[in-house]
Design a protein around this motif. Sequence first.
Motif, PDB file in Angstrom:
ATOM      1  N   CYS A  77      -4.001   3.329   1.793  1.00  0.00           N
ATOM      2  CA  CYS A  77      -3.330   4.426   2.478  1.00  0.00           C
ATOM      3  C   CYS A  77      -2.297   5.144   1.603  1.00  0.00           C
ATOM      4  O   CYS A  77      -2.220   4.911   0.402  1.00  0.00           O
ATOM      5  CB  CYS A  77      -2.634   3.863   3.716  1.00  0.00           C
ATOM      6  SG  CYS A  77      -1.357   2.649   3.310  1.00  0.00           S
ATOM      7  N   CYS A 113       0.026   2.898  -0.230  1.00  0.00           N
ATOM      8  CA  CYS A 113      -0.615   2.373  -1.441  1.00  0.00           C
ATOM      9  C   CYS A 113      -0.491   3.405  -2.557  1.00  0.00           C
ATOM     10  O   CYS A 113      -0.188   3.068  -3.698  1.00  0.00           O
ATOM     11  CB  CYS A 113      -2.088   2.090  -1.201  1.00  0.00           C
ATOM     12  SG  CYS A 113      -2.403   0.853   0.068  1.00  0.00           S
ATOM     13  N   CYS A 120      -1.773  -2.066   4.186  1.00  0.00           N
ATOM     14  CA  CYS A 120      -2.170  -1.949   2.783  1.00  0.00           C
ATOM     15  C   CYS A 120      -3.111  -3.071   2.350  1.00  0.00           C
ATOM     16  O   CYS A 120      -3.567  -3.088   1.207  1.00  0.00           O
ATOM     17  CB  CYS A 120      -0.938  -1.961   1.887  1.00  0.00           C
ATOM     18  SG  CYS A 120       0.122  -0.542   2.166  1.00  0.00           S
TER      19      CYS A 120
HETATM   20 CU   LIG Z   1      -1.287   1.051   1.895  1.00  0.00          CU
END
Ligand SMILES: [Cu+2]
Length: 117
Positions: free
Chosen positions: A34, A37, A104
Motif C-alpha cells: 500500500c 509501503c 503492509c
Molecule cells: Cu503497506
Amino acid sequence: MKSVKFLFVVVMAFLCSSSFAQTQTDTIKVYGNCGMCKSRIEKAVKLEGITNAAWSPDSKLLVVSYESAKISNDDIQKAVAAVGHDTEKYSAEDKVYKKLPGCCLYERKKTEAAAKQ
Ligand SMILES: [Cu+2]
C-alpha cells in the motif's frame, strides 16, 4: 607547444569523466502492498548516490536512478530488505517483516524457508 596540447587533452579527459558521473536506472521488484509501503520503501532508498526512486503499489516495481560509482543495485536491494520488504534478490528478516503494520503484511515471495513450513 606539443606538451601544452597534451596537457589540454589530459584535462579535457578528466573533466569529461568526472562531470558525466554514470547514472544508471534499474527496475527492481519489491514486494509490498500500500501507500505506507511506498513511503517506507522510498524512504529506505534515500541514500548517497541515489538520485531518484519511485515504487508503485500496483506493479510492485521500484524504479531507481543512481550513480553506479557510489552505490550498487545490491546495496539498494539490501537497504529495502532491511526495512521489511523482500526484493527480487534479498529477503527481509522475519522479525522485521512481522513488525510491519497489518495492512503492509504483503504476501511474501517464495523462499526456501517458507517452502519448508
Ligand atoms: Cu503497506
